[in-house]
Design an enzyme around this catalytic site. Sequence first.
Site, short mmCIF file in Angstrom:
data_model
loop_
_atom_site.label_atom_id
_atom_site.label_comp_id
_atom_site.label_asym_id
_atom_site.label_seq_id
_atom_site.Cartn_x
_atom_site.Cartn_y
_atom_site.Cartn_z
N LYS A 99 -11.21 -3.97 -3.43
CA LYS A 99 -12.25 -2.95 -3.52
C LYS A 99 -11.65 -1.55 -3.70
CE LYS A 99 -13.43 -3.58 1.34
NZ LYS A 99 -12.21 -3.44 2.12
N LYS A 150 0.81 -1.22 0.00
CA LYS A 150 0.00 0.00 0.00
C LYS A 150 0.84 1.27 0.00
CE LYS A 150 -4.44 -1.54 1.77
NZ LYS A 150 -5.52 -1.28 2.71
N LYS A 198 -4.39 -9.45 -6.23
CA LYS A 198 -5.60 -9.76 -5.46
C LYS A 198 -6.75 -8.87 -5.93
CE LYS A 198 -6.14 -7.83 -1.54
NZ LYS A 198 -6.28 -7.28 -0.19
#
Length: 327
Positions: free
Chosen positions: A195, A111, A192
């Site tokens: 969302k 991230k 992956k």
Amino acid sequence: MKRVLSGMQSSGQLTIGNYIGALRNYVKLQHLHRCYFMVVDMHAITVPQDPAALKEQTESIAALYIAAGLDPNKASIFLQSHVHAHAELGWIMTTLTHMGELERMTQFKDKSEGKESVGAGLFTYPSLMAADILLYNADLIPVGDDQKQHLELTRDLANRFNNRFGDMFVMPQPYMPEIGARIMSLDDASKKMSKSSPNAGSYIAMLDDPSVIRKKLSRAVTDSGREVKYDPQNKPEVSNLISIYSHFAEMSVAEIEARYDGQGYGPFKKDLAEQIVAVLEPIQQRYQEIRRSGEIFDILKKGAEEAAEVANETLLEVKKRMGFVVI
Ligand code: TYM
């Protein structure tokens, strides 16, 4: 009866990855154990969120929990920010966590990669997650594969606390589906399904319109072969679609392979879209009713009261053992 706790971040719309990896198991486990399911809004703000979007996403996920089958009379359903003990134990856990442990977290590395500035909360995120779990002394944590490393850290922190301040916490274990603990992106099977992806074509949201679901699946990347065969090493894209199929149709991999033997990818992808629509459409209808009724707020209030009772007790015990003045 065991204690179960889990949660999802309100950082976007839930995808079928969240559904398969976690939410379906929430629904199953509520019939077997004492369950606490939350929307982790405080984790969501570890990356910048637009206030209106955060509010909408948080309410939407809570409503989807109910629409997907969570029963507020069986499980406590609440928002993380409504139970103040999370923030407080989160801070305490941060003080017990080593920098090196946080630096090793792959989710943090993913991230933060390439970002000019990264919030400190994104770094200390796993300490708050440990607090989420330990407040309820949860034994079972229904999650997808990507949360395994965070759970290992939670166990290390529980052990560290127990060793320094006396046995108190049980060791939480992940509870994952055999197939589908890691649903991959539709456009890139090395990533992956997420969302928070900027490319909406890479995921199927639980609230996607049936026409959108059909379109996204027809565009889903596959290899140049035509054999519907589960082989994650050599056929990662098709294997990912088979995992999804298996969950939505409740069929085994072998049954799916047999059904599409010699037929190529076309009919398989088309049927897969219909299997997903058949499950999601009734959930979407219930979701609309729940949003219209406004019932979610009462459910969340009741859930937070139930959760706070357990969480506050744990927090008090932690503070006593650590030497805080408790009056
Ligand atoms: P989050 O919000 O990223 O995801 C929610 C849940 O969905 C699972 N999941 C997936 N499973 C299979 N395939 C996928 N592509 C996929 N994407 C997501 C996640 O593993 C997760 O179970 N850190 C957590 C939230 C959290 C939490 C907790 C979870 C905070 N505190 C305490 C359990 C217990 C997270 O970011 O989940």
